[in-house]
Design a protein around this motif. Structure first.
Motif: not given
Length: 321
Positions: A109-111, A78-82, A150-152, A210-212
């Motif tokens: 949902p980070d990005f 699941i990708i939370e891109a909202f 989490a993608i930062i 982890r956050p990446a």
């Protein structure tokens, strides 16, 4: 199925700016993924994707666990891109994921900037993302085989510059220098969300729980001004517009509290949101982790000349950059 057997991906928020870039990346010809793009129930967004045999569209009611479980059926990730406002449904989303045995990985949902930094909560704008992570931490332990990343990325400079939302203004040939201008900021092109997501899903074992951190370039405002002039970008001299940050945090916090009292729903376009985000990037002490260059994942980042070339295209209005 092991965590690195991910093939079927469901994208929540697929029709937003983040979701569109991720969907395009996952549908690239060299990508192995099948994509289910979720449109929120009652959403008015036009469908942005051409027909593709590896893409299907579904509508989901975020207030219904049954609707979410139906969307997650036979999916692996699941990708939370909202939009951050949708994070209020995180408990229901995670519970539906837990109850779907095929789901092995969740991209949260980070990005954005570093929502995992110890001081991120002070900025208020990250509260929905932080709360969503707390929900995930509390619930995901129910399954040992369910993992997250989490993608930062930092700010998206190629999205913001053409809209005059960045601290480079192509129309005035000015660079806004907040404070001393020496604070370094890690930033990305918008398509980094797709590149980073591909990296995570192709080798999820490298990014478990982890956050990446992903960024194209890290630079200060003073260095940015010098680069624009040294590179003769747009052939006109670039000058500085200096702005002090004294009192920004307290003023922005007061505006945020007033918006809360007034029932403001569109936080993203509020003055308080922009001020808090700006302060978080330019704080002189790097108090909120805007410079995360020491943590960028291996293989990501571009050189000074390539960064200058991208800037040139943005300032010149070249949409192909």
């Amino acid at each position: 199925m092991s965590n690195n057997d991910i093939r079927n991906i469901v994208i929540l928020g697929a029709t937003g700016p983040i979701g569109i870039e991720i969907t395009k990346a996952l549908l690239a010809t060299d990508s192995p993924f099948e994509v289910t793009a979720v449109r929120r129930k009652n959403a008015s967004t036009l469908w942005p994707f051409p027909p593709n045999p590896r893409l299907q569209e579904i509508t989901v009611d975020y207030t219904s666990t049954a609707s979410l479980k139906q969307a997650f059926f036979n999916q692996h990730a699941i990708i939370e891109a909202f939009n951050p406002s949708t994070a209020i449904h995180q408990e229901r989303i995670i519970q539906a994921a837990i109850e779907t045995p095929t789901i092995k990985h969740i991209i949260t949902p980070d990005f954005s900037s570093d929502t995992f930094h110890q001081n991120a909560g002070e900025l208020l704008i990250f509260q929905p993302k932080i709360k969503a992570q707390h929900v995930l931490d509390a619930l995901a332990s129910q399954r040992d085989d369910l993992h997250w990343t989490a993608i930062i990325t930092g700010p998206f400079f190629d999205w913001a510059i053409p809209q005059n939302l960045f601290w480079i203004s192509p129309t005035t040939h000015k660079v806004t220098i907040f404070g001393s201008g020496n604070q370094h900021i890690s930033m990305s092109k918008l398509d980094m969300v797709g590149r980073a997501t591909l990296a995570v899903l192709k080798t999820p074992e490298n990014y478990l729980d982890r956050p990446a951190y992903f960024a194209d370039y890290t630079i200060s405002s003073n260095e940015l001004l010098s680069l624009l002039n040294e590179s003769h970008i747009d052939e006109q001299p670039w000058t500085a517009n200096t702005t002090a940050l004294d009192g920004w945090l307290s003023t922005a916090t007061q505006l945020w509290e007033k918006d809360t009292a007034d029932g403001v729903e569109d936080r993203l376009n509020s003055t308080a949101y922009r001020m808090l985000g700006t302060y978080g990037l330019f704080d002189e002490r790097n108090r909120y982790g805007a410079d995360f260059s020491d943590r960028v994942e291996t293989g990501f980042g571009i050189g000074r000349e390539e960064f200058a070339e991208v800037l040139r295209g943005l300032v010149d209005g070249d949409e192909a950059v």
